[in-house]
Design an enzyme around this catalytic site. Structure first.
Site, PDB file in Angstrom:
ATOM      1  N   GLU A  56      24.436  10.380 -21.223  1.00  0.00           N
ATOM      2  CA  GLU A  56      25.524   9.471 -21.929  1.00  0.00           C
ATOM      3  C   GLU A  56      26.659   8.765 -20.709  1.00  0.00           C
ATOM      4  O   GLU A  56      26.929   7.730 -20.609  1.00  0.00           O
ATOM      5  CB  GLU A  56      26.516  10.088 -22.870  1.00  0.00           C
ATOM      6  CG  GLU A  56      25.837  10.492 -24.314  1.00  0.00           C
ATOM      7  CD  GLU A  56      25.075  11.834 -24.206  1.00  0.00           C
ATOM      8  OE1 GLU A  56      25.265  12.408 -25.229  1.00  0.00           O
ATOM      9  OE2 GLU A  56      24.573  12.299 -23.219  1.00  0.00           O
ATOM     10  N   ALA A 158     -10.609  20.372 -26.232  1.00  0.00           N
ATOM     11  CA  ALA A 158     -11.812  19.494 -26.013  1.00  0.00           C
ATOM     12  C   ALA A 158     -13.093  19.934 -27.082  1.00  0.00           C
ATOM     13  O   ALA A 158     -13.482  20.942 -26.366  1.00  0.00           O
ATOM     14  CB  ALA A 158     -12.080  19.022 -24.644  1.00  0.00           C
TER      15      ALA A 158
HETATM   16  N1  LIG Z   1     -13.190  22.699 -24.475  1.00  0.00           N
HETATM   17  C1  LIG Z   1     -12.127  23.045 -23.960  1.00  0.00           C
HETATM   18  O1  LIG Z   1     -10.941  22.756 -24.624  1.00  0.00           O
HETATM   19  C2  LIG Z   1     -12.116  24.691 -23.438  1.00  0.00           C
HETATM   20  C3  LIG Z   1     -10.646  25.033 -23.058  1.00  0.00           C
HETATM   21  C4  LIG Z   1     -10.858  26.317 -22.325  1.00  0.00           C
HETATM   22  C5  LIG Z   1     -11.701  27.176 -22.217  1.00  0.00           C
HETATM   23  N2  LIG Z   1     -13.056  26.682 -22.741  1.00  0.00           N
HETATM   24  C6  LIG Z   1     -14.315  27.294 -22.696  1.00  0.00           C
HETATM   25  O2  LIG Z   1     -14.072  28.568 -23.290  1.00  0.00           O
HETATM   26  C7  LIG Z   1     -14.812  29.740 -23.111  1.00  0.00           C
HETATM   27  C8  LIG Z   1     -13.965  30.971 -22.785  1.00  0.00           C
HETATM   28  O3  LIG Z   1     -13.285  31.101 -23.935  1.00  0.00           O
HETATM   29  P1  LIG Z   1     -13.375  32.747 -24.456  1.00  0.00           P
HETATM   30  O4  LIG Z   1     -12.992  32.893 -25.858  1.00  0.00           O
HETATM   31  O5  LIG Z   1     -14.564  33.471 -23.880  1.00  0.00           O
HETATM   32  O6  LIG Z   1     -12.385  33.370 -23.420  1.00  0.00           O
HETATM   33  P2  LIG Z   1     -10.698  33.099 -23.231  1.00  0.00           P
HETATM   34  O7  LIG Z   1      -9.894  32.890 -24.770  1.00  0.00           O
HETATM   35  O8  LIG Z   1     -10.315  32.045 -22.293  1.00  0.00           O
HETATM   36  O9  LIG Z   1     -10.210  34.230 -22.658  1.00  0.00           O
HETATM   37  C9  LIG Z   1      -9.825  35.643 -23.498  1.00  0.00           C
HETATM   38  C10 LIG Z   1     -10.902  36.451 -23.671  1.00  0.00           C
HETATM   39  O10 LIG Z   1     -11.560  36.788 -22.363  1.00  0.00           O
HETATM   40  C11 LIG Z   1     -12.242  37.609 -22.485  1.00  0.00           C
HETATM   41  N3  LIG Z   1     -12.641  38.326 -21.415  1.00  0.00           N
HETATM   42  C12 LIG Z   1     -11.816  39.529 -20.973  1.00  0.00           C
HETATM   43  N4  LIG Z   1     -12.297  39.992 -19.922  1.00  0.00           N
HETATM   44  C13 LIG Z   1     -13.395  39.247 -19.422  1.00  0.00           C
HETATM   45  C14 LIG Z   1     -14.262  38.871 -18.344  1.00  0.00           C
HETATM   46  N5  LIG Z   1     -14.191  39.528 -17.360  1.00  0.00           N
HETATM   47  N6  LIG Z   1     -15.150  37.892 -18.525  1.00  0.00           N
HETATM   48  C15 LIG Z   1     -15.104  36.985 -19.551  1.00  0.00           C
HETATM   49  N7  LIG Z   1     -13.917  37.115 -20.571  1.00  0.00           N
HETATM   50  C16 LIG Z   1     -13.528  38.106 -20.626  1.00  0.00           C
HETATM   51  C17 LIG Z   1     -11.492  38.606 -23.479  1.00  0.00           C
HETATM   52  O11 LIG Z   1     -12.304  39.161 -24.444  1.00  0.00           O
HETATM   53  P3  LIG Z   1     -12.100  40.555 -25.068  1.00  0.00           P
HETATM   54  O12 LIG Z   1     -11.008  40.392 -26.075  1.00  0.00           O
HETATM   55  O13 LIG Z   1     -13.473  40.829 -25.981  1.00  0.00           O
HETATM   56  O14 LIG Z   1     -12.030  41.405 -23.907  1.00  0.00           O
HETATM   57  C18 LIG Z   1     -10.334  37.747 -23.938  1.00  0.00           C
HETATM   58  O15 LIG Z   1     -10.458  37.668 -25.506  1.00  0.00           O
HETATM   59  C19 LIG Z   1     -15.358  29.072 -21.863  1.00  0.00           C
HETATM   60  O16 LIG Z   1     -16.683  28.905 -21.936  1.00  0.00           O
HETATM   61  C20 LIG Z   1     -14.716  27.948 -21.416  1.00  0.00           C
HETATM   62  O17 LIG Z   1     -15.664  27.060 -20.461  1.00  0.00           O
HETATM   63  C21 LIG Z   1     -13.036  25.251 -23.395  1.00  0.00           C
END
Ligand SMILES: NC(=O)c1ccc[n+]([C@@H]2O[C@H](COP(=O)([O-])OP(=O)(O)OC[C@H]3O[C@@H](n4cnc5c(N)ncnc54)[C@H](OP(=O)(O)O)[C@@H]3O)[C@@H](O)[C@H]2O)c1
Length: 369
Positions: A56, A158
């Site tokens: 403002e 995405a």
């Molecule tokens: N298209 C999109 O918009 C987008 C965006 C982001 C990511 N992504 C993709 O999503 C995938 C990742 O998702 P996410 O559900 O696996 O994980 P996240 O949600 O990114 O990360 C959290 C999870 O990672 C796990 N985690 C823990 N330690 C880990 C380790 N050392 N290595 C790997 N994972 C571990 C844990 O699982 P626990 O609870 O079982 O320990 C935790 O729940 C990738 O492929 C990525 O490319 C896509």
């Protein structure tokens, strides 16, 4: 309410103006103000970088004598208290404006109607609630932090044509094109903080920076939910932590045994030494982390996945807006299913609109607050 035909036109312009400094006004809201005399804008202002001066006084100073008898369009109720700057309501009275049109009333206890009363007591005509939905959207971060002491959370994903967000073991998969990715960069520039899970940090090694030319310094605070502090020291996030701050959110000790304690302590020390801030929070309760972020002045948070992190925030009811970018190609075999699709958007979310970015579509959903 005595509306004039031009009121929504000028309020829409004030809301557009307010977006210029979104994410750049510290804990203050980014407000837009236009001074209009005989249908002509004679003064304009948006909350300055860092939060002061307010919109403002800048618009009034530009209008000068032209403000006398004019109408002021303000996206948020003018403040009424002596903060670090004198009250804007007083400035509007001093410049002799005849009418003030407001979109959103300020929930801040120090204001919340007092600004409006000051103006009316000075004989100024005041209208409120003009384009209120759009006004609240432009102030969502500020309003959420004021009313719930947490940031406004946008979940952005995405997804491929077959509903996948990635491919197991494939690291970062390109799902959308340049136009959509540029839009995501702008979202980052407008957000105070960005968050991913450790799974994504390890598999994609993302930078999570704003890479739009000239806007690099608008990189938000980068947060990784990392219960066991597994964020690799060689990752882009850690390697750039001294340039653009990084927070690793660890779990609470109870889940650790002695041996793990030692190892965890060493990982913590290594991250500290690399300039990463380690924050402890109950990673299964996103609300707790969000409150800690609200308390440190974070008003808007962009959650960029991955699947499990997105699921955790949705299940905790800690997502306020969903942006689903959909690419034309399929991922197929080995794909990681998206936790949310257009076909299973939680019931409390309303579809706001769809935009096209080249071959990609973006559907926006929000839930009221
Ligand atoms: N298209 C999109 O918009 C987008 C965006 C982001 C990511 N992504 C993709 O999503 C995938 C990742 O998702 P996410 O559900 O696996 O994980 P996240 O949600 O990114 O990360 C959290 C999870 O990672 C796990 N985690 C823990 N330690 C880990 C380790 N050392 N290595 C790997 N994972 C571990 C844990 O699982 P626990 O609870 O079982 O320990 C935790 O729940 C990738 O492929 C990525 O490319 C896509």
């Amino acid at each position: 309410m005595v509306l004039r035909p031009e009121d929504e036109h000028f309020m829409a312009a004030a809301i557009r103006l307010s977006r210029q400094h979104l994410g750049l006004t510290s804990t203050n809201p980014s407000v837009g103000c236009l001074i209009v005399k005989d249908g002509v804008i004679v003064g304009s202002g948006v909350t300055a970088l860092g939060g002061r001066p307010h919109a403002e006084p800048q618009a009034l100073a530009e209008a000068g004598e032209g403000a006398r008898g004019a109408t002021a369009y303000v996206t948020l109720e003018p403040c009424s208290h002596y903060g670090k700057t004198p009250p804007c309501a007083e400035a509007l009275i001093a410049y002799g404006v005849a009418r003030v049109v407001i979109s959103v009333t300020d929930p801040d206890q120090r204001v919340s109607g007092r600004g409006i009363n000051m103006l009316r007591e000075a004989g100024i005509e005041v209208e409120t609630g003009i384009l209120e939905t759009e006004g609240r959207r432009s102030l969502a971060g500020y309003l959420m932090r004021q009313t719930r002491n947490r940031p406004y959370v946008t979940l952005k994903l995405a997804i491929s044509a077959d509903g996948m967000i990635g491919k197991t073991g494939a690291g970062q998969v390109r799902i959308t094109g340049d136009a959509a990715r540029a839009e995501v960069q702008m979202l980052r520039a407008e957000s105070d903080a960005i968050l991913v899970g450790i799974g994504t940090a390890i598999s994609d090694d993302p930078e999570l920076t704003c890479r739009l030319p000239g806007l690099e310094d608008r990189t938000p605070l980068r947060i990784v939910i990392d219960e066991q502090l597994q964020l690799p020291l060689g990752s882009k996030l850690v390697q750039t932590a001294r340039k653009y701050p990084v927070v690793a959110v660890a779990g609470y000790p109870p889940s650790f045994d002695d041996a793990n304690d030692e190892a965890l302590l060493r990982r913590r020390e290594a991250l500290d030494a690399a300039g990463v801030e380690v924050l402890q929070s109950n990673v299964n309760e996103p609300g707790e982390l969000l409150e800690a972020l609200g308390t440190r002045g974070i008003s808007s948070l962009l959650v960029e996945g991955g699947a499990r992190t997105a699921r955790r925030f949705l299940d905790a009811g800690m997502v306020d807006r969903i942006l689903l970018f959909q690419g034309p190609a399929e991922i197929g075999e080995g794909g990681i299913e998206s936790p949310v699709l257009k076909s299973n958007i939680p019931a409390e979310f309303m579809h706001v609109g769809q935009s096209r970015f080249g071959d990609d579509l973006c559907d926006e959903y929000e839930r009221g607050f």
